[in-house]
Design a protein around this motif. Sequence first.
Motif, PDB file in Angstrom:
ATOM      1  N   LEU A  14       0.852  -1.201  -0.208  1.00  0.00           N
ATOM      2  CA  LEU A  14      -0.018  -0.062   0.030  1.00  0.00           C
ATOM      3  C   LEU A  14       0.854   1.205   0.052  1.00  0.00           C
ATOM      4  N   VAL A  15       1.972   1.220   0.906  1.00  0.00           N
ATOM      5  CA  VAL A  15       2.917   2.445   0.793  1.00  0.00           C
ATOM      6  C   VAL A  15       3.434   2.706  -0.551  1.00  0.00           C
ATOM      7  N   GLY A  16       3.777   1.729  -1.179  1.00  0.00           N
ATOM      8  CA  GLY A  16       4.438   1.569  -2.445  1.00  0.00           C
ATOM      9  C   GLY A  16       3.383   2.478  -3.428  1.00  0.00           C
ATOM     10  N   LYS A  17       2.211   1.969  -3.332  1.00  0.00           N
ATOM     11  CA  LYS A  17       1.195   2.442  -4.419  1.00  0.00           C
ATOM     12  C   LYS A  17       0.920   3.865  -4.049  1.00  0.00           C
ATOM     13  N   VAL A  18       0.785   4.112  -2.836  1.00  0.00           N
ATOM     14  CA  VAL A  18       0.570   5.598  -2.515  1.00  0.00           C
ATOM     15  C   VAL A  18       1.685   6.579  -2.787  1.00  0.00           C
ATOM     16  N   ASP A  19       2.846   6.110  -2.504  1.00  0.00           N
ATOM     17  CA  ASP A  19       4.135   6.776  -3.068  1.00  0.00           C
ATOM     18  C   ASP A  19       4.114   6.861  -4.744  1.00  0.00           C
ATOM     19  N   ASP A  20       3.765   5.854  -5.223  1.00  0.00           N
ATOM     20  CA  ASP A  20       3.875   5.884  -6.748  1.00  0.00           C
ATOM     21  C   ASP A  20       2.802   6.891  -6.870  1.00  0.00           C
ATOM     22  N   LEU A  21       1.576   6.735  -6.547  1.00  0.00           N
ATOM     23  CA  LEU A  21       0.685   8.032  -7.083  1.00  0.00           C
ATOM     24  C   LEU A  21       1.116   9.336  -6.635  1.00  0.00           C
ATOM     25  N   LYS A  22       1.825   9.687  -5.559  1.00  0.00           N
ATOM     26  CA  LYS A  22       2.156  10.671  -5.179  1.00  0.00           C
ATOM     27  C   LYS A  22       3.479  11.571  -5.973  1.00  0.00           C
ATOM     28  N   GLY A  23       3.787  10.414  -6.601  1.00  0.00           N
ATOM     29  CA  GLY A  23       5.066  10.783  -7.388  1.00  0.00           C
ATOM     30  C   GLY A  23       6.313  10.314  -7.225  1.00  0.00           C
ATOM     31  N   GLY A  24       6.481   9.569  -6.332  1.00  0.00           N
ATOM     32  CA  GLY A  24       7.659   8.856  -5.840  1.00  0.00           C
ATOM     33  C   GLY A  24       8.638   9.920  -5.063  1.00  0.00           C
ATOM     34  N   GLU A  25       8.149  10.898  -4.448  1.00  0.00           N
ATOM     35  CA  GLU A  25       9.117  12.131  -3.865  1.00  0.00           C
ATOM     36  C   GLU A  25       9.776  11.469  -3.006  1.00  0.00           C
ATOM     37  N   ASP A  26       9.343  10.672  -2.071  1.00  0.00           N
ATOM     38  CA  ASP A  26      10.119   9.981  -0.930  1.00  0.00           C
ATOM     39  C   ASP A  26      11.105   9.098  -1.392  1.00  0.00           C
ATOM     40  N   HIS A  27      10.943   8.205  -2.492  1.00  0.00           N
ATOM     41  CA  HIS A  27      11.839   7.423  -3.267  1.00  0.00           C
ATOM     42  C   HIS A  27      13.178   8.197  -3.423  1.00  0.00           C
ATOM     43  N   ALA A  28      12.654   9.427  -4.284  1.00  0.00           N
ATOM     44  CA  ALA A  28      13.703  10.242  -4.842  1.00  0.00           C
ATOM     45  C   ALA A  28      14.808  10.874  -3.618  1.00  0.00           C
ATOM     46  N   ARG A  29      13.994  11.344  -2.597  1.00  0.00           N
ATOM     47  CA  ARG A  29      14.852  11.927  -1.462  1.00  0.00           C
ATOM     48  C   ARG A  29      15.866  10.860  -0.975  1.00  0.00           C
ATOM     49  N   THR A  30      15.183   9.624  -0.829  1.00  0.00           N
ATOM     50  CA  THR A  30      16.089   8.538  -0.403  1.00  0.00           C
ATOM     51  C   THR A  30      17.107   8.071  -0.934  1.00  0.00           C
ATOM     52  N   ALA A  31      17.001   8.326  -2.491  1.00  0.00           N
ATOM     53  CA  ALA A  31      18.173   7.619  -3.376  1.00  0.00           C
ATOM     54  C   ALA A  31      19.224   8.621  -3.422  1.00  0.00           C
TER      55      ALA A  31
END
Length: 113
Positions: free
Chosen positions: A95-112
Amino acid sequence: MNETQMLKGVLDGCVLQIIAKEEIYGYELVQRLKKAGFVNMVGGTVYPLLQKLEKKELIQSQLKPSPEGPDRKYFTITDAGKLYLSSFWQQWQDLVGKVDDLKGGEDHARTAD
């Protein structure tokens, strides 16, 4: 939407996670949730949830003497509860992955970075 409304869908997993770590009684569980940041948590929310989890055989209870006052009902997780909790965390990650994807992956981009 406030935190309480959003939490309803995940409170089972949060409570089971705490019980999985240690045997605990209701009042102590409420205090642990408050300490974790759920400051609006009350017994009127937690006690019916504990009854529901016990009815589903995800937890079990045992009365034990209290050093102060009446006996306390302590809760432990069952094997079925452990399986449920494992599934809960997998579904939570999905669920968190799907929500992050909808949000635009901003959190994933910051952690990368």
